[in-house]
Design an enzyme around this catalytic site. Sequence first.
Site, PDB file in Angstrom:
ATOM      1  N   LEU A 171       0.855  -1.198   0.000  1.00  0.00           N
ATOM      2  CA  LEU A 171       0.000   0.000   0.000  1.00  0.00           C
ATOM      3  C   LEU A 171       0.880   1.234   0.000  1.00  0.00           C
ATOM      4  O   LEU A 171       1.789   1.325   0.824  1.00  0.00           O
ATOM      5  CB  LEU A 171      -0.773   0.068   1.321  1.00  0.00           C
ATOM      6  CG  LEU A 171      -2.026  -0.756   1.544  1.00  0.00           C
ATOM      7  CD1 LEU A 171      -2.534  -0.483   2.968  1.00  0.00           C
ATOM      8  CD2 LEU A 171      -3.100  -0.385   0.533  1.00  0.00           C
ATOM      9  N   HIS A 172       0.639   2.150  -0.906  1.00  0.00           N
ATOM     10  CA  HIS A 172       1.356   3.429  -0.791  1.00  0.00           C
ATOM     11  C   HIS A 172       0.678   4.601  -1.493  1.00  0.00           C
ATOM     12  O   HIS A 172       1.161   5.717  -1.429  1.00  0.00           O
ATOM     13  CB  HIS A 172       2.799   3.309  -1.305  1.00  0.00           C
ATOM     14  CG  HIS A 172       2.886   3.228  -2.809  1.00  0.00           C
ATOM     15  ND1 HIS A 172       2.643   2.074  -3.500  1.00  0.00           N
ATOM     16  CD2 HIS A 172       3.171   4.168  -3.742  1.00  0.00           C
ATOM     17  CE1 HIS A 172       2.781   2.288  -4.799  1.00  0.00           C
ATOM     18  NE2 HIS A 172       3.095   3.559  -4.979  1.00  0.00           N
ATOM     19  N   ARG A 173      -0.473   4.348  -2.153  1.00  0.00           N
ATOM     20  CA  ARG A 173      -1.117   5.464  -2.858  1.00  0.00           C
ATOM     21  C   ARG A 173      -1.637   6.462  -1.834  1.00  0.00           C
ATOM     22  O   ARG A 173      -2.276   6.063  -0.839  1.00  0.00           O
ATOM     23  CB  ARG A 173      -2.312   4.981  -3.704  1.00  0.00           C
ATOM     24  CG  ARG A 173      -1.939   4.041  -4.820  1.00  0.00           C
ATOM     25  CD  ARG A 173      -1.999   4.736  -6.178  1.00  0.00           C
ATOM     26  NE  ARG A 173      -0.722   5.234  -6.587  1.00  0.00           N
ATOM     27  CZ  ARG A 173       0.236   4.523  -7.201  1.00  0.00           C
ATOM     28  NH1 ARG A 173       0.083   3.257  -7.465  1.00  0.00           N
ATOM     29  NH2 ARG A 173       1.367   5.103  -7.547  1.00  0.00           N
TER      30      ARG A 173
END
Length: 373
Positions: free
Chosen positions: A204-206
């Site tokens: 996850l990184h958005r």
Amino acid sequence: MKILNVVGARPNFIKIAPLIREMRRHPQITPILVHTGQHYDADMAGQFFEDLEIPNPDFQLGVGAGSHAYQTAEVMKRLEPILERERPQVVVVVGDVNSTMAGALAAAKLQLSVAHVEAGLRSFDRSMPEEINRVVTDAVSDILFASEDSGVRNLMAEGVPPHKIFFVGNVMIDSLMLSHRRWIRSTIHDRLGLPKGRYGILTLHRPANVDDPDTLKGLLSAVGDIADLIPIVFPVHPRTRRHLETAGERSLFFRSQDEQAPERGLFCVPPLGYLDFMALLASARFVLTDSGGIQEETTALGVPCMTLRHNTERPVTVSHGTNRLVGVSPDAIVKEAERILRSPLSNACPPPLWDGRASRRIVDILLDRFHER
Ligand code: UD1
Ligand code: UDP
């Protein structure tokens, strides 16, 4: 023939590796590599140079973290004198990060030819910073290398003349295939104590998913439910780590890479190097992700991918591959994971031209266009 290549963030390193390798096979090409420093931690940058055997950059701009305007402006300011001095025949930019757009803009303003690798991808969602980078980069590029058919269609619909567009395939998949004999030997499963085929991966990184505490909490609660059924390993991106720490997510357990995984549950590790990550991905039961590159790699490897977004700029991963857009609703995510766990594994069906030869096509086109015979 000088080709100046600009990279800055983790996915850029993976995309440039096979291109530099191909350029170095041609004695008439002098590749120059500029690293903007957008990503700078060893596990987000240096490890990728090592794993992918990328030569040391000729120039390090040391830009580091900052706002979008800061990062873009600093890359442009620091790159401009290098471009003026080197006067390359063409500047190659890859992907959709701030360094990509800044490199393309700085070069175009100096009337240098710009080639964009991974052109034409569109999520049609301008709240994504990458979408703005894609649109701007394509608008100032002279040669547009598309990785999938949708890229060609989007560019044509925007009025780009067809002679500028080349459908060449996917350099990300070149990297995956070229390094196969090395990632297959990774010891990551033993180090983490994970049985092949019986774990999931989360990345996850958005900003839309991790910067908003409620969305992040909802996603983690869904993943927590799935992790009651099968262990899930979570290599945590630095942006996400910062937000988890701010949100006081103490329930998440950080491990070093040498601690064995529990039989179930969600456990965090630092970002993994490319070879370890590919080995882990190839034997995963499924992946939950909001990454662009991982949607493509899971399609190439035939691993089920649940994309935690409502749209994708890579629709071929849904039409041909293993990707499903599950959005961010916890119920929908858990349901889809349960469905995957009940289903047999499907075979991979690689999209057109994802054959490991995209870099060769790109370099041949550049030679044809720019090399004075
Ligand atoms: C960037 C790209 C994104 C890409 C992602 C790949 C933009 C706008 N975003 O997002 O498209 O999918 O890289 O991973 O270009 N940080 C560190 N160490 C590092 C790098 C970053 O601690 O080596 C931290 C910093 O606090 C920084 C934050 O992560 O502020 C975000 O980094 P940044 O490069 O701005 O954006 P990413 O979220 O990494
Ligand atoms: N990746 C990796 N280690 C990790 C997470 C990702 O090597 O811990 C690789 C993976 O191959 C992925 C690529 O980094 O495709 C790009 O990552 P990211 O998701 O950061 O960027 P995006 O593709 O979304 O721009």
